[in-house]
Motif scaffolding. Structure first.
Motif, short mmCIF file in Angstrom:
data_model
loop_
_atom_site.label_atom_id
_atom_site.label_comp_id
_atom_site.label_asym_id
_atom_site.label_seq_id
_atom_site.Cartn_x
_atom_site.Cartn_y
_atom_site.Cartn_z
N ARG A 108 28.15 -14.29 -8.46
CA ARG A 108 28.57 -15.00 -7.25
C ARG A 108 29.71 -14.25 -6.55
N ALA A 109 30.66 -13.75 -7.38
CA ALA A 109 31.78 -13.02 -6.79
C ALA A 109 31.32 -11.68 -6.22
N SER B 120 36.95 -12.31 -3.51
CA SER B 120 36.17 -13.31 -4.23
C SER B 120 36.89 -13.65 -5.53
N MET B 121 36.41 -14.68 -6.20
CA MET B 121 37.16 -15.16 -7.36
C MET B 121 36.23 -15.62 -8.46
N ARG C 2 38.86 -15.31 2.40
CA ARG C 2 38.26 -15.84 1.17
C ARG C 2 36.75 -15.66 1.17
N GLN C 3 36.15 -15.73 2.36
CA GLN C 3 34.69 -15.63 2.42
C GLN C 3 34.20 -14.22 2.18
N LEU D 234 26.33 -18.36 -3.08
CA LEU D 234 27.23 -19.32 -2.42
C LEU D 234 28.08 -18.71 -1.30
N HIS E 203 24.76 -28.98 -9.21
CA HIS E 203 23.55 -29.49 -8.59
C HIS E 203 22.77 -28.39 -7.87
N ARG E 204 23.24 -27.13 -7.97
CA ARG E 204 22.53 -26.04 -7.34
C ARG E 204 21.95 -25.12 -8.40
N ALA F 216 33.23 -22.97 -12.93
CA ALA F 216 33.25 -23.70 -11.67
C ALA F 216 32.01 -23.44 -10.82
N LEU F 217 30.84 -23.51 -11.47
CA LEU F 217 29.58 -23.40 -10.72
C LEU F 217 29.23 -24.78 -10.18
N LEU F 218 28.42 -24.80 -9.12
CA LEU F 218 27.99 -26.10 -8.59
C LEU F 218 26.86 -26.62 -9.46
N ALA G 61 26.07 -17.94 1.70
CA ALA G 61 25.61 -19.16 2.38
C ALA G 61 26.77 -19.79 3.15
N VAL G 62 27.95 -19.77 2.55
CA VAL G 62 29.12 -20.33 3.23
C VAL G 62 29.40 -19.57 4.52
#
Lengths: 343, 355
Positions: free
Chosen positions: B179-180, B111-112, B106-107, B131, B122-123, B118-120, B134-135
């Motif tokens: 992000r993906a 990617s998806m 998944r990392q 993301l 607070h970021r 579905a963004l964070l 960073a993960v």
């Protein structure tokens, strides 16, 4: 002889009832009945409820209510020593913390404490208005010579709230992760929340000496910890499922998910819990003056005990002032966090 | 046109309910979906799915809501575990992966992109785009560099320090795509990625995706309920209904030769002139010479282009050219015939189906 004699006779329990017939001390009701004399009338209107006392009148083998309460007391006294042996060392640091914090806050001169308070409230709330209000309130408290009491109350609330957060947030997280744990915890929280605040103090007085600070510390923490636990659980459960799914889809570990997604997103809800916890700690710290908690509550108690109306009213007003300060400052910080991540 | 298979789904079943294994046996014995729900209280999510997805291709899975398409895409990175069957990625069955292997998949390999972004919240946009990296634990400089690069690529340069709620839906989904892409995974799963956007923005985003795909050649699995979108993007189209595959293959072929009344009804609504391409309706010449043609058309031109060129004249013939060589002949009469759905759909077939 009681109303239910016939019942025990019919059941053939008479021998068992009278086996160890001893003339124990009479209750007041029994004495009155004896003095008044007269047999028990079998009047259907006056059928007594089959309570312990009434059954005892017919059957000596059944204990009276006062024997039941003294048995509870005895049971508690029996486990007291072993309970104390475990709990005493465990809770001792609480006493040190409370005494230490009251000492430090009390010994630091007011011209350091008040500016620090103002700085802290500005840092947390980022609002000039609220900071000015805090300054005026402390000025007033100092002017009427209630500053020392207010600081004692504040330092107790400070220690207890910090401990509530440190203990409550992890419990809330565990509850949000496990439905079983949540089901087990909720009845306990319900009980803590509905128990009248005075009732908390009763077993604590037995366990610990009234002169120890941890006595009121435990009472305050037990009473005030509930909202922070509940709202941490709720906040984490309410985190957007889509965001959690995205976190999973990018391969986050459970730890990354918790600290980078769930807690930050639940923070507004957790902060609402902290606000509630602070307010409940303030409510309890006043009641805890009954068990020697220092601070403004002591003055209120003096007002009640000595009928010093003025002392009680003024200190009551000071408590309201503290409550407003604490509420405004924590609400402002809550609004700030909430605003930063509205989506 | 042999492409390597990147993802292969074999005999995949998914049953929701308290005892899926037992229910699976019932399904294998021939119990139908409504019967399973009514008598055994289990929901048959997917049944006997067999799909191959080519490397570097866009495979579109299409179906109405409740057809199991979102369930299916979540089996590829195992956000949902199958009841039975295999999901082979690069030849290895992901259902046998350990938790750590799965996390690595998944990392960095899959990617998806999500329907609701579905963004964070607070970021910042930059942190959201980075993301995946960073993960994985990359350095901050690397994360920010890659995130910046991909944000620029999707047209969001200058928005790095904004927060998601400050952006419009279309821009938020661009962040989702950045992000993906920034994870540099070979496979990109897109779950109704454009469905929440309004039509104009959706067209923009489809064009952006095709443009990116022309450069990047990712293996893309795209979920949609919109046939026009499916036709526009798909190299390979899979149509799902009630959890099973009704028809799959080249989208043009499905449009011209639907094998099921359900699909006939579905495709009857579509603007065929805009979707069908010359190659699907031409007569191949196999190298034979062409005479008396009116002009040349490209093999990938849409019929709409050709109609515009002909000015509505139906008596013309065109030579079809690919890379400069003539490959076929296009009779305008064939073209016009192709615009009429092959079989008139039974009225209300789809509506009846929904009930």
């Amino acid at each position: 002889m009681g109303y239910y004699d016939g019942v025990f006779d019919a059941l053939g329990l008479r021998d068992w009832c009278d086996a160890d017939k001893v003339q124990g001390p009479m209750s007041m009701a029994e004495l009155m009945a004896r003095v008044r004399g007269g047999a028990v009338e079998n009047n259907w209107w006056d059928i007594p409820f089959p309570s312990l006392d009434n059954l005892h009148a017919s059957c000596q083998a059944i204990g009276r209510t006062r024997e039941m309460t003294s048995a509870v007391e005895q049971g508690f006294l029996d486990i007291k020593d072993s309970l104390k042996f475990v709990l005493d060392p465990l809770t001792q640091p609480l006493s040190w913390l409370l005494d230490g914090s009251i000492f430090v806050f009390g010994q630091t001169p007011w011209w350091i404490i008040i500016p620090l308070m103002l700085l802290a409230s500005f840092y947390v709330s980022r609002s000039v208005g609220i900071t000015v209000f805090v300054a005026l309130s402390f000025g007033f408290l100092g002017f009427i010579d209630h500053y020392g009491f207010a600081i004692q109350t504040l330092s107790i609330i400070f220690v207890c709230t910090v401990l509530c957060v440190l203990i409550g947030v992890p419990i809330g997280i565990a509850m949000s992760k496990s439905d079983t744990f949540q089901r087990m915890t909720i009845p306990v929280l319900d009980m803590l929340q509905t128990l009248p605040s005075f009732v908390y103090l009763i077993p604590l007085i037995f366990l610990f000496s009234v002169t120890e600070s941890k006595l009121y510390g435990i009472a305050i923490i037990l009473y005030a910890i509930v909202p922070v636990i509940r709202l941490t659980d709720l906040g984490i459960r309410l985190v957007d499922k889509d965001v959690i799914e995205a976190a999973n889809a990018f391969g986050m570990t459970p730890g990354q998910k918790l600290f980078k997604v769930e807690i930050p997103l639940a923070l507004p809800t957790i902060m609402a819990g902290v606000n509630q916890t602070i307010m409940m700690a303030l409510a309890m710290v006043v009641i805890a003056s009954l068990v020697s908690a220092p601070g403004l509550g002591e003055l209120v108690l003096r007002g009640i005990r000595n009928l010093e109306l003025g002392v009680g009213l003024v200190s009551g007003f000071c408590i309201v002032l503290l409550a407003v300060i604490l509420d405004r400052v924590s609400k402002a910080s809550l609004a700030r966090i909430d605003g930063a991540q509205r989506h | 046109m042999a492409t390597k298979t990147k993802i292969e789904i074999r005999q995949l079943y998914k049953i929701f309910g308290p005892n899926p294994k037992q229910a699976l046996q019932l399904v294998l014995d021939g119990v139908s979906k409504p019967e399973l729900l009514e008598k055994h209280d289990h929901v048959l999510g997917l049944q006997d799915i067999n799909v191959s997805m080519g490397e570097g291709k866009i495979s579109v899975i299409m179906g109405l809501s409740g057809s199991g398409k979102s369930t299916l895409i979540r089996h590829l990175n195992l956000l949902i575990e199958p009841t039975a069957g295999e999901v082979l990625v690069d030849g290895i069955d992901v259902t046998t992966y350990s938790i750590d292997d799965l996390r690595r998949l998944r990392q960095s390999r899959m990617s998806m992109v999500f329907q609701k972004f579905a963004l964070l919240p607070h970021r910042s946009v930059l942190q959201n785009a980075g993301l995946a990296l960073a993960v994985r634990g990359e350095t901050r400089a690397m994360v920010e560099g890659e995130a910046r690069k991909w944000l620029e690529r999707v047209g969001l340069a200058g928005y790095e320090e904004h927060y998601p709620h400050q952006l419009s839906g279309g821009m938020q989904q661009r962040v989702g795509i950045a992000r993906a892409l920034a994870s540099n995974a070979e496979t990109m799963l897109m779950d109704e990625a454009f469905s929440a956007l309004d039509p104009l923005i959706r067209t923009d985003m489809q064009n952006l995706l095709l443009e990116l795909q022309a450069d990047l050649h990712k293996t893309i699995v795209f979920i949609t309920h919109d046939l026009d979108e499916a036709m526009k993007l798909a190299d390979h189209l899979v149509i799902l209904k009630d959890g099973y595959v009704v028809q799959q293959g080249d989208p043009q072929q499905i449009l011209l030769y639907p094998n099921d009344p359900y699909i006939e009804d579905f495709v009857s609504d579509i603007n065929r002139a805009r979707v069908l391409r010359v190659r699907s309706v031409m007569t191949p010449t196999n190298g034979a010479g062409l005479s008396d043609t009116f002009g040349e058309v490209g093999v990938d031109d849409t019929l709409e282009d050709v109609i515009a060129r002909s000015g509505g004249e139906t008596s013309h013939n065109y030579a079809v050219v690919q890379d400069g060589a003539a490959v076929g002949k296009l009779d305008m009469k064939d073209l016009v015939r192709a615009l009429v759905p092959r079989a008139a759909s039974a009225p209300g077939a789809r509506a009846a189906d929904l009930n």
